[in-house]
Design a protein around this motif. Structure first.
Motif, PDB file in Angstrom:
ATOM      1  N   GLY A 168     -18.176  -5.938 -36.321  1.00 44.03           N
ATOM      2  CA  GLY A 168     -17.489  -5.371 -34.901  1.00 44.03           C
ATOM      3  C   GLY A 168     -17.163  -4.171 -35.392  1.00 44.03           C
ATOM      4  O   GLY A 168     -17.934  -3.561 -34.426  1.00 44.03           O
ATOM      5  N   LEU A 169     -16.655  -3.782 -36.239  1.00 42.70           N
ATOM      6  CA  LEU A 169     -16.294  -2.675 -36.287  1.00 42.70           C
ATOM      7  C   LEU A 169     -17.295  -1.396 -36.721  1.00 42.70           C
ATOM      8  O   LEU A 169     -16.806  -0.215 -36.258  1.00 42.70           O
ATOM      9  CB  LEU A 169     -14.937  -2.817 -37.574  1.00 42.70           C
ATOM     10  N   ILE A 170     -18.330  -2.062 -37.241  1.00 39.89           N
ATOM     11  CA  ILE A 170     -19.145  -0.796 -37.755  1.00 39.89           C
ATOM     12  C   ILE A 170     -20.245  -0.462 -36.377  1.00 39.89           C
ATOM     13  O   ILE A 170     -21.014   0.409 -36.438  1.00 39.89           O
ATOM     14  CB  ILE A 170     -20.379  -1.333 -39.165  1.00 39.89           C
ATOM     15  N   ALA A 171     -20.266  -1.727 -35.973  1.00 43.24           N
ATOM     16  CA  ALA A 171     -20.786  -1.849 -34.276  1.00 43.24           C
ATOM     17  C   ALA A 171     -19.952  -0.821 -33.561  1.00 43.24           C
ATOM     18  O   ALA A 171     -21.048   0.008 -32.625  1.00 43.24           O
ATOM     19  CB  ALA A 171     -20.981  -3.077 -33.721  1.00 43.24           C
ATOM     20  N   VAL A 195     -15.856   2.920 -42.270  1.00 46.05           N
ATOM     21  CA  VAL A 195     -14.766   2.755 -43.334  1.00 46.05           C
ATOM     22  C   VAL A 195     -14.262   0.994 -43.836  1.00 46.05           C
ATOM     23  O   VAL A 195     -14.231   0.871 -44.655  1.00 46.05           O
ATOM     24  CB  VAL A 195     -13.807   4.105 -44.239  1.00 46.05           C
ATOM     25  N   THR A 196     -13.626   1.415 -42.122  1.00 45.24           N
ATOM     26  CA  THR A 196     -12.951   0.186 -41.853  1.00 45.24           C
ATOM     27  C   THR A 196     -13.627  -1.104 -42.127  1.00 45.24           C
ATOM     28  O   THR A 196     -13.375  -1.957 -42.532  1.00 45.24           O
ATOM     29  CB  THR A 196     -11.731   0.416 -41.233  1.00 45.24           C
ATOM     30  N   GLY A 197     -14.857  -0.881 -41.819  1.00 55.67           N
ATOM     31  CA  GLY A 197     -15.534  -1.725 -41.340  1.00 55.67           C
ATOM     32  C   GLY A 197     -15.824  -2.014 -42.838  1.00 55.67           C
ATOM     33  O   GLY A 197     -16.103  -3.660 -42.868  1.00 55.67           O
ATOM     34  N   LEU A 198     -15.853  -1.217 -43.822  1.00 54.26           N
ATOM     35  CA  LEU A 198     -16.588  -1.698 -45.285  1.00 54.26           C
ATOM     36  C   LEU A 198     -15.532  -2.395 -46.448  1.00 54.26           C
ATOM     37  O   LEU A 198     -15.441  -3.352 -47.058  1.00 54.26           O
ATOM     38  CB  LEU A 198     -16.799   0.137 -46.154  1.00 54.26           C
ATOM     39  N   ILE A 199     -13.978  -1.734 -45.217  1.00 56.36           N
ATOM     40  CA  ILE A 199     -12.873  -2.355 -46.200  1.00 56.36           C
ATOM     41  C   ILE A 199     -12.648  -3.871 -46.121  1.00 56.36           C
ATOM     42  O   ILE A 199     -12.940  -4.795 -47.225  1.00 56.36           O
ATOM     43  CB  ILE A 199     -11.864  -1.619 -46.096  1.00 56.36           C
ATOM     44  N   VAL A 200     -12.937  -4.281 -44.771  1.00 55.80           N
ATOM     45  CA  VAL A 200     -12.643  -5.449 -44.312  1.00 55.80           C
ATOM     46  C   VAL A 200     -13.531  -6.610 -44.910  1.00 55.80           C
ATOM     47  O   VAL A 200     -13.422  -7.149 -45.245  1.00 55.80           O
ATOM     48  CB  VAL A 200     -12.479  -5.632 -42.669  1.00 55.80           C
ATOM     49  N   PHE A 201     -14.994  -6.050 -45.071  1.00 61.19           N
ATOM     50  CA  PHE A 201     -16.386  -6.858 -45.319  1.00 61.19           C
ATOM     51  C   PHE A 201     -15.191  -6.685 -47.048  1.00 61.19           C
ATOM     52  O   PHE A 201     -16.010  -8.221 -47.474  1.00 61.19           O
ATOM     53  CB  PHE A 201     -17.552  -5.913 -45.785  1.00 61.19           C
ATOM     54  N   LEU A 202     -15.093  -5.715 -47.849  1.00 59.86           N
ATOM     55  CA  LEU A 202     -15.117  -6.006 -49.058  1.00 59.86           C
ATOM     56  C   LEU A 202     -13.243  -7.295 -49.679  1.00 59.86           C
ATOM     57  O   LEU A 202     -13.483  -7.663 -50.632  1.00 59.86           O
ATOM     58  CB  LEU A 202     -14.078  -4.622 -49.534  1.00 59.86           C
ATOM     59  N   VAL A 203     -12.608  -7.024 -48.434  1.00 59.70           N
ATOM     60  CA  VAL A 203     -11.675  -7.984 -48.545  1.00 59.70           C
ATOM     61  C   VAL A 203     -12.342  -9.860 -48.994  1.00 59.70           C
ATOM     62  O   VAL A 203     -11.729 -10.280 -49.257  1.00 59.70           O
ATOM     63  CB  VAL A 203     -10.600  -7.883 -47.162  1.00 59.70           C
ATOM     64  N   GLY A 204     -12.886  -9.695 -47.660  1.00 57.75           N
ATOM     65  CA  GLY A 204     -13.584 -11.829 -47.632  1.00 57.75           C
ATOM     66  C   GLY A 204     -14.866 -10.991 -49.305  1.00 57.75           C
ATOM     67  O   GLY A 204     -14.790 -12.392 -49.072  1.00 57.75           O
ATOM     68  N   ALA A 205     -15.863 -10.443 -49.376  1.00 57.21           N
ATOM     69  CA  ALA A 205     -16.775 -10.824 -50.726  1.00 57.21           C
ATOM     70  C   ALA A 205     -16.228 -10.856 -51.846  1.00 57.21           C
ATOM     71  O   ALA A 205     -16.280 -11.452 -52.775  1.00 57.21           O
ATOM     72  CB  ALA A 205     -18.045  -9.206 -50.306  1.00 57.21           C
ATOM     73  N   ARG A 206     -14.506 -10.372 -51.957  1.00 57.36           N
ATOM     74  CA  ARG A 206     -14.195 -10.593 -53.051  1.00 57.36           C
ATOM     75  C   ARG A 206     -13.019 -11.411 -53.526  1.00 57.36           C
ATOM     76  O   ARG A 206     -13.163 -11.573 -54.803  1.00 57.36           O
ATOM     77  CB  ARG A 206     -13.076  -8.938 -53.214  1.00 57.36           C
TER      78      ARG A 206
END
Length: 219
Positions: free
Chosen positions: A77-80, A104-115
């Motif tokens: 949603g953030l990236i969209a 950047v925030t979209g990527l950070i949120v993704f990394l929170v889930g992925a890590r």
């Protein structure tokens, strides 16, 4: 001897209202997916206390995929929203800063889930979760105010909503680190709601922009 004709300046390409509308709705859907995932997780995950247990606790263990779906949905949603805001640039350096911030925030949120570095004492490799949390604290403090002027061009209420999100976030976010653990889960969810105010306000402003483009063919 023939001389080449000077290049004719390209005419501005008009915004595509359907494309803009789709991205804005996807941003709103990201908030809805995140909310639904948390509500489902609160019910499904055994022994989970949504008042005392944080989203990080919900994202660990056997049912971590439920929270991960919500996190990835919000990231999308953030990236969209970044894509929509760049397609219909509402002007000013603040709006530009906000677009980069959303990416950047979209990527950070993704990394929170992925890590998967939360709630289960995971120590594999370099643990960066806390640094990602700090980064989110900065971006959500800056983006809403930066984009408020552009959002206000589509209606004062959108600009005020962005500013309100900034003020609430700046005041409330630091308190989270000093709360007792028996209520920090509820407080974290309230903070999530503050980010939704910003995302939805900008998305609604862009939906209004899409309607204007559809009606008049131009901004």
């Amino acid at each position: 001897m023939h001389h080449a004709k000077p290049a004719t300046p390209a005419a501005p390409i008009p915004e595509n209202p359907g494309f803009l509308r789709g991205l804005a709705w996807l941003a709103i859907a990201g908030c809805a997916i995140f909310t639904a995932a948390l509500l489902i997780g609160d019910v499904v995950v055994p022994d989970h206390d949504w008042i005392a247990d944080t989203i990080s606790d919900l994202g660990a263990g056997e049912y971590e995929w439920i929270a991960d779906i919500g996190i990835y949905g919000f990231s999308l949603g953030l990236i969209a929203l970044a894509a929509a805001a760049s397609h219909a640039h509402l002007g000013g350096k603040g709006w530009t800063l906000g677009v980069y911030g959303l990416l950047v925030t979209g990527l950070i949120v993704f990394l929170v889930g992925a890590r998967n570095e939360y709630g289960d004492a995971d120590q594999d490799g370099t643990v960066i979760h806390i640094y990602l949390v700090y980064a989110l604290g900065v971006t959500f403090a800056v983006m809403p105010w930066a984009m408020s002027e552009g959002a206000a061009r589509m209606g004062d209420r959108y600009g005020w909503a962005c500013k309100a999100a900034t003020v609430l976030w700046v005041v409330m976010a630091p308190i989270f680190f000093f709360l007792p653990t028996d209520i920090d889960g509820l407080y974290e969810r309230v903070l999530g709601g503050v980010t939704f105010i910003f995302v939805i306000a900008v998305a609604l402003a862009l939906l209004k922009r899409a309607r204007a483009v559809s009606a008049f063919g131009t901004g």
